[in-house]
Design an enzyme around this catalytic site. Structure first.
Site, PDB file in Angstrom:
ATOM      1  N   THR A  99       0.828  -1.211   0.000  1.00 28.49           N
ATOM      2  CA  THR A  99       0.000   0.000   0.000  1.00 28.49           C
ATOM      3  C   THR A  99       0.860   1.258   0.000  1.00 28.49           C
ATOM      4  O   THR A  99       1.987   1.246   0.518  1.00 28.49           O
ATOM      5  CB  THR A  99      -0.908  -0.012   1.257  1.00 28.49           C
ATOM      6  OG1 THR A  99      -1.421   1.299   1.473  1.00 28.49           O
ATOM      7  CG2 THR A  99      -0.149  -0.409   2.514  1.00 28.49           C
ATOM      8  N   GLU A 104       0.383   3.558   1.867  1.00 28.98           N
ATOM      9  CA  GLU A 104       0.430   4.060   3.248  1.00 28.98           C
ATOM     10  C   GLU A 104       1.778   3.812   3.913  1.00 28.98           C
ATOM     11  O   GLU A 104       2.090   4.436   4.928  1.00 28.98           O
ATOM     12  CB  GLU A 104      -0.732   3.474   4.068  1.00 28.98           C
ATOM     13  CG  GLU A 104      -2.058   3.882   3.459  1.00 28.98           C
ATOM     14  CD  GLU A 104      -3.285   3.595   4.304  1.00 28.98           C
ATOM     15  OE1 GLU A 104      -3.182   3.571   5.539  1.00 28.98           O
ATOM     16  OE2 GLU A 104      -4.359   3.406   3.718  1.00 28.98           O
ATOM     17  N   TYR A 119      -1.322  -0.237  11.192  1.00 29.23           N
ATOM     18  CA  TYR A 119      -1.588  -0.947   9.931  1.00 29.23           C
ATOM     19  C   TYR A 119      -0.443  -0.733   8.946  1.00 29.23           C
ATOM     20  O   TYR A 119       0.141  -1.699   8.441  1.00 29.23           O
ATOM     21  CB  TYR A 119      -2.915  -0.459   9.314  1.00 29.23           C
ATOM     22  CG  TYR A 119      -3.045  -0.780   7.835  1.00 29.23           C
ATOM     23  CD1 TYR A 119      -3.147  -2.095   7.385  1.00 29.23           C
ATOM     24  CD2 TYR A 119      -3.043   0.239   6.866  1.00 29.23           C
ATOM     25  CE1 TYR A 119      -3.249  -2.393   6.022  1.00 29.23           C
ATOM     26  CE2 TYR A 119      -3.143  -0.046   5.512  1.00 29.23           C
ATOM     27  CZ  TYR A 119      -3.239  -1.368   5.096  1.00 29.23           C
ATOM     28  OH  TYR A 119      -3.331  -1.656   3.751  1.00 29.23           O
ATOM     29  N   LYS A 159       2.410  -3.341   7.274  1.00 30.85           N
ATOM     30  CA  LYS A 159       2.578  -3.558   5.833  1.00 30.85           C
ATOM     31  C   LYS A 159       4.022  -3.218   5.420  1.00 30.85           C
ATOM     32  O   LYS A 159       4.614  -3.910   4.584  1.00 30.85           O
ATOM     33  CB  LYS A 159       1.594  -2.703   5.040  1.00 30.85           C
ATOM     34  CG  LYS A 159       0.136  -3.087   5.188  1.00 30.85           C
ATOM     35  CD  LYS A 159      -0.211  -4.453   4.612  1.00 30.85           C
ATOM     36  CE  LYS A 159      -0.159  -4.516   3.106  1.00 30.85           C
ATOM     37  NZ  LYS A 159      -0.614  -5.835   2.599  1.00 30.85           N
ATOM     38  N   GLY A 198      -3.320  10.255  14.863  1.00 23.54           N
ATOM     39  CA  GLY A 198      -2.224  10.054  13.902  1.00 23.54           C
ATOM     40  C   GLY A 198      -2.663  10.095  12.447  1.00 23.54           C
ATOM     41  O   GLY A 198      -1.973   9.580  11.569  1.00 23.54           O
TER      42      GLY A 198
END
Ligand code: NAD
Ligand code: TYD
Length: 339
Positions: free
Chosen positions: A125, A127, A153, A157, A278
């Site tokens: 991702t 992100e 998360y 990843k 965040g």
């Protein structure tokens, strides 16, 4: 014919991907999924009898099961979609994210390495790159942007990406990594922004917008993500990362207003709630590398994709009503209860 293992194939992107591959390519597809709250075999009911498709219920963290499945189905190619995928859930508790996203990837990598699998594509991702400044529109994520994830998360990843890279570097293992921006489309679990807002608007409920609603996401129609993954699988260079995105940045609030307008509802349904801790301000993908080097480009305009998506949720109310009942209600209470 190649035997392709798709992990997490009962989730949002995975189920769209399985159907996309069966319709457009010649692969046997084995779908390995644990069927967590996000996995739903109903997503695949129209292809479940396809002779080139097989579903196996299993957990990517279970070494013995993974080894058996790889051998039994003579797997030569793996695409790893399986993950805990929702930022808000990772804030409420991160253990499952580390277990599935990091440990699960390690288990798959080891099994695949020992069995000399020909290709392993890790679905990652954007992100992992963290957040971009809102006022510098010329800056986007490229494949060489530093990895500075900011949620549990995205940290999980990013860890998986690094592990994949290390297997390429140390073991010369055939890794490909894709990093895509936010997806939308049919079968997305209504905990994510677009389907949640559609479901709320259809139900005549308040639409909870975090903070000032000015966070920016770069939206891509799910089928374009699927075509990007297949392009990388078939033409990508081992050890490389490919960003996938649609050059389609939107403020959250504008997406919410667009959905309300399309459904004939007024903006009085919008309710601003406490911000996500965040909360990344802006994501934006530079997908120049995959376009230049592999000739990929998205096929859907946003206007077309969002219309298809809204129509799908209108026509499939029983699908989302069912997945939003039961356990989902408890999550909703926990996440939004104190906002
Ligand atoms: P999802 O949450 O809808 O689906 C995840 C699937 O993985 C589910 O079917 C679930 O049952 C399965 N799963 C979870 N843990 C498992 C385990 N231990 N073993 C086997 N199966 C397990 O997620 P999604 O939105 O379809 O995302 C799929 C992948 O794409 C994820 O890796 C995610 O990080 C990545 N991604 C998602 C987006 C997005 O916008 N949704 C964007 C870029 C990348
Ligand atoms: P989401 O769909 O959870 O994707 P991600 O956080 O992985 O980008 O959220 C997209 C954006 O929408 C994000 O900025 C958070 C915001 N959002 C809300 O404002 N309200 C909500 O109820 C949800 C779920 C998300």
């Amino acid at each position: 014919m190649k035997n392709l293992l798709v992990t997490g194939g009962a989730g949002f992107i995975g189920s769209n991907f399985v159907k996309y591959v069966l319709a457009n390519f010649d692969y046997n597809v084995i779908n390995l999924d644990k069927l967590t709250y996000a996995g739903n075999l109903e997503n695949l009911s129209d292809i479940e009898k396809n002779p080139k498709y097989k579903f196996v219920k299993a957990d990517i963290c279970e070494e013995k099961d993974v080894n058996e499945i790889l051998q039994k189905y003579e797997i030569d190619t793996i695409i790893n979609f399986a993950a805990e995928s929702h930022v808000d859930r990772s804030i409420l508790g991160s253990k499952e994210f580390v277990v599935t996203n990091v440990l699960g990837t390690q288990v798959l990598l080891d099994a695949a390495k020992n069995l000399k699998i020909e290709k392993f594509l890790q679905v990652s991702t954007d992100e992992v790159y963290g957040s971009l400044p809102e006022d510098k529109k010329e800056i986007k994520f490229t494949e060489s942007t530093s990895i500075t994830p900011s949620s549990p998360y995205s940290a999980s990843k990013a860890s998986a990406d690094m592990l994949c890279h290390s297997y390429f570097h140390t073991h010369n293992f055939p890794i490909l990594i894709t990093r895509c921006s936010n997806n939308y489309g049919p079968y997305q679990f209504p905990e994510k922004l677009i389907p949640l807002m559609i479901a709320k608007a259809l139900g005549g409920e308040k639409l909870p917008v975090y903070g000032d609603g000015k966070n920016i996401r770069d939206w891509l129609y799910v089928e374009d993500h699927c075509s990007g993954i297949m392009t990388v699988l078939e033409k990508g260079k081992f050890g490389e990362v490919y960003n996938i995105g649609g050059n389609n940045e939107w403020y959250n609030i504008d997406i919410v207003k667009l959905i309300l307008k399309r459904l004939g509802k007024g903006e009085e349904f919008i309710t601003y709630v406490k911000d996500r801790p965040g909360h990344d301000r802006r994501y934006a993908i530079d997908s120049g590398k995959i376009q230049r080097e592999l000739g990929w480009k998205p096929a859907h305009l946003f206007e077309e994709g969002i219309e298809k998506t809204i129509k799908w949720y209108i026509e499939n109310e029983s699908w989302w009503k069912k997945v939003m009942s039961g356990e989902y209600q408890k999550y909703f209470e926990k996440n939004y209860g104190n906002k």
